[in-house]
Design a protein around this motif. Structure first.
Motif, PDB file in Angstrom:
ATOM      1  N   ASP A   5      10.128  20.365 -24.644  1.00 29.27           N
ATOM      2  CA  ASP A   5      10.630  19.894 -23.350  1.00 29.27           C
ATOM      3  C   ASP A   5       9.738  18.784 -22.793  1.00 29.27           C
ATOM      4  N   LYS A   9      10.851  14.888 -22.205  1.00 32.21           N
ATOM      5  CA  LYS A   9      10.713  14.257 -20.894  1.00 32.21           C
ATOM      6  C   LYS A   9       9.830  13.014 -20.982  1.00 32.21           C
ATOM      7  N   GLU A  12      11.167   9.634 -22.340  1.00 34.75           N
ATOM      8  CA  GLU A  12      12.018   8.800 -21.479  1.00 34.75           C
ATOM      9  C   GLU A  12      11.254   7.623 -20.873  1.00 34.75           C
TER      10      GLU A  12
END
Length: 80
Positions: A5, A9, A12
């Motif tokens: 995760d 994230k 990006e």
């Protein structure tokens, strides 16, 4: 949060950007500040046991026993 995760994230963003983390938790920043920033120092894997105490506060114990598990540990230092 799981590593996958966090990777997703962070993927990006521009990989050249600096990473800081922050908290507004009054127990950490006190009453005289609104926010405290932290810089990442070291990342590694540790073995330990997580849980909650009688007040439902998070606990962590370094341990290498059967109930322990590997956890990614991010060391942070305060940015003043």
């Amino acid at each position: 949060m799981k590593v996958r995760d966090l990777i997703k994230k962070l993927g990006e963003f521009d990989p050249e950007l600096e990473v800081l983390c922050s908290t507004e938790d009054e127990a950490i920043v006190g009453r005289r500040k609104l926010v405290q920033f932290f810089d990442f120092g070291h990342a590694g894997v540790v073995r330990g046991i997580t849980g909650r105490d009688e007040n439902r506060e998070f606990t962590f114990t370094f341990d290498d026993g059967a109930k322990a598990r590997e956890i990614v540990f991010l060391d942070v230092t305060a940015v003043f």
